[in-house]
Write a protein that holds these residues in place. Structure first.
Motif, mmCIF file in Angstrom:
data_model
loop_
_atom_site.group_PDB
_atom_site.id
_atom_site.type_symbol
_atom_site.label_atom_id
_atom_site.label_comp_id
_atom_site.label_asym_id
_atom_site.label_seq_id
_atom_site.Cartn_x
_atom_site.Cartn_y
_atom_site.Cartn_z
ATOM 1 N N LEU A 227 -62.017 37.198 25.506
ATOM 2 C CA LEU A 227 -61.751 38.310 26.411
ATOM 3 C C LEU A 227 -60.337 38.853 26.210
ATOM 4 N N ALA A 228 -59.372 37.942 26.043
ATOM 5 C CA ALA A 228 -57.991 38.373 25.828
ATOM 6 C C ALA A 228 -57.865 39.167 24.539
ATOM 7 N N ASN A 229 -58.538 38.691 23.501
ATOM 8 C CA ASN A 229 -58.479 39.374 22.212
ATOM 9 C C ASN A 229 -59.119 40.754 22.291
ATOM 10 N N LEU A 230 -60.237 40.846 23.004
ATOM 11 C CA LEU A 230 -60.919 42.131 23.173
ATOM 12 C C LEU A 230 -60.057 43.097 23.970
ATOM 13 N N PHE A 231 -59.424 42.593 25.028
ATOM 14 C CA PHE A 231 -58.560 43.434 25.859
ATOM 15 C C PHE A 231 -57.379 43.968 25.059
ATOM 16 N N LEU A 232 -56.714 43.072 24.298
ATOM 17 C CA LEU A 232 -55.530 43.477 23.549
ATOM 18 C C LEU A 232 -55.869 44.362 22.350
ATOM 19 N N HIS A 233 -57.104 44.310 21.903
ATOM 20 C CA HIS A 233 -57.507 45.214 20.824
ATOM 21 C C HIS A 233 -57.341 46.663 21.278
ATOM 22 N N TYR A 234 -57.741 46.930 22.506
ATOM 23 C CA TYR A 234 -57.614 48.289 23.036
ATOM 24 C C TYR A 234 -56.231 48.545 23.631
ATOM 25 N N ALA A 235 -55.654 47.520 24.276
ATOM 26 C CA ALA A 235 -54.361 47.701 24.930
ATOM 27 C C ALA A 235 -53.206 47.739 23.937
ATOM 28 N N PHE A 236 -53.372 47.053 22.778
ATOM 29 C CA PHE A 236 -52.263 46.988 21.812
ATOM 30 C C PHE A 236 -52.634 47.539 20.442
ATOM 31 N N ASP A 237 -53.679 46.981 19.808
ATOM 32 C CA ASP A 237 -54.014 47.359 18.439
ATOM 33 C C ASP A 237 -54.300 48.856 18.303
ATOM 34 N N ALA A 238 -55.230 49.328 19.112
ATOM 35 C CA ALA A 238 -55.613 50.742 19.031
ATOM 36 C C ALA A 238 -54.447 51.646 19.421
ATOM 37 N N TRP A 239 -53.666 51.195 20.402
ATOM 38 C CA TRP A 239 -52.500 51.970 20.841
ATOM 39 C C TRP A 239 -51.455 52.050 19.730
ATOM 40 N N MET A 240 -51.182 50.934 19.047
ATOM 41 C CA MET A 240 -50.225 50.941 17.929
ATOM 42 C C MET A 240 -50.673 51.857 16.815
ATOM 43 N N ALA A 241 -51.962 51.793 16.485
ATOM 44 C CA ALA A 241 -52.498 52.644 15.416
ATOM 45 C C ALA A 241 -52.373 54.120 15.773
ATOM 46 N N ARG A 242 -52.454 54.402 17.058
ATOM 47 C CA ARG A 242 -52.374 55.791 17.517
ATOM 48 C C ARG A 242 -50.936 56.280 17.641
ATOM 49 N N GLU A 243 -50.065 55.431 18.198
ATOM 50 C CA GLU A 243 -48.685 55.847 18.469
ATOM 51 C C GLU A 243 -47.741 55.617 17.288
ATOM 52 N N PHE A 244 -47.994 54.579 16.503
ATOM 53 C CA PHE A 244 -47.133 54.258 15.353
ATOM 54 C C PHE A 244 -47.996 54.007 14.119
ATOM 55 N N PRO A 245 -48.647 55.040 13.608
ATOM 56 C CA PRO A 245 -49.585 54.850 12.486
ATOM 57 C C PRO A 245 -48.921 54.340 11.208
ATOM 58 N N GLY A 246 -47.627 54.545 11.063
ATOM 59 C CA GLY A 246 -46.950 54.098 9.847
ATOM 60 C C GLY A 246 -46.325 52.728 9.946
ATOM 61 N N VAL A 247 -46.497 52.064 11.099
ATOM 62 C CA VAL A 247 -45.880 50.750 11.305
ATOM 63 C C VAL A 247 -46.941 49.658 11.193
ATOM 64 N N ALA A 248 -46.761 48.766 10.236
ATOM 65 C CA ALA A 248 -47.721 47.671 10.041
ATOM 66 C C ALA A 248 -47.466 46.564 11.057
#
Length: 252
Positions: free
Chosen positions: A37-58
């Motif tokens: 559940l934590a991993n699923l939550f952070l996928h949207y709260a962090f991973d997807a957000w990072m890809a959207r806000e900082f697409p050039g940052v690995a």
């Protein structure tokens, strides 16, 4: 108008109240499903957000631990501030001690900085000696087994008390420890495996003490060492770690 069976509530089934939901959530926390559940939550709260806000940052993330790669100190502080704000938006906050900007110091990046190492998934990343394929030595920023991980598996090796298990055969001891040691080698030895060598040599030391305790004719250290070298030569694959460290530390 008659009611269908599906419309009829189950007998003795109480209505769902807020306390029931809270109890169910409390039961779930700490269970097997919690990391999922934590991993699923952070996928949207962090991973997807990072890809959207900082697409050039690995970045890499494992559950609630993450490493973000920035090209400058200015960018690093900007990203940290943005992540902190994002976590507050989703009801979380960054760990004040674990969250830090690290300078990846090596032979080319020689600037002085307060923090030059970090630990992630059991590995400590920092400046280490390296050697090129041509044999040239240089300094690089590399991972190796962390101090905490090394202490943990060292404690496990001590708990085996191999030198006292004289009721077992050498092959029986090998069958018991080989899967565990091979797992450590596969994971922690994937990077800078020489950091594991002292631990593997210590296992050999415990086994040499086992030999000297089990066989009276091998009590003398020189005789036991000669026997050890003979066994390693005849059965080089008996122990998983012998392909890396077949020797015994001199201090033993």
């Amino acid at each position: 108008m008659s009611r269908s069976v599906s419309d009829t509530p189950w007998p003795f089934q109480p209505p769902v109240a807020q306390r029931d939901i809270e109890a169910e959530v409390a039961h779930c926390v700490g269970g097997v499903v919690s990391p999922v559940l934590a991993n699923l939550f952070l996928h949207y709260a962090f991973d997807a957000w990072m890809a959207r806000e900082f697409p050039g940052v690995a970045f890499e993330r494992y559950v609630d631990d993450a490493v973000v790669h920035c090209v400058s100190e200015t960018q690093a502080h900007e990203v940290v501030a943005a992540i902190a704000q994002r976590m507050e938006q989703v009801g979380l906050r960054l760990h004040p001690e674990k969250t830090k900007v690290v300078y990846c110091k090596d032979g080319k990046r020689r600037r002085s900085y307060g923090q030059t190492t970090f630990t992630f998934l059991g590995f400590t990343f920092g400046q280490r000696r390296a050697r090129s394929k041509q044999g040239k030595k240089f300094s690089s920023f590399l991972p190796a087994i962390s101090k905490d991980a090394l202490n943990r598996i060292s404690a496990e090796v001590r708990s085996w008390r191999l030198h006292l298990r004289t009721g077992n055969t050498f092959k029986a001891l090998a069958r018991r420890i080989n899967p565990i040691v091979a797992g450590w080698m596969q994971y922690y030895g994937a990077f800078y495996r020489s950091a594991l060598y002292p631990l593997l040599a210590r296992i050999n030391a415990y086994l040499l003490r086992w030999v000297r305790k089990k066989y009276k004719r091998l009590r003398a250290k020189k005789v036991a060492m000669k026997c050890w070298r003979g066994v390693v030569e005849r059965y080089p694959r008996m122990l998983a770690h012998w392909k890396w460290v077949p020797s015994v530390p001199r201090v033993w």
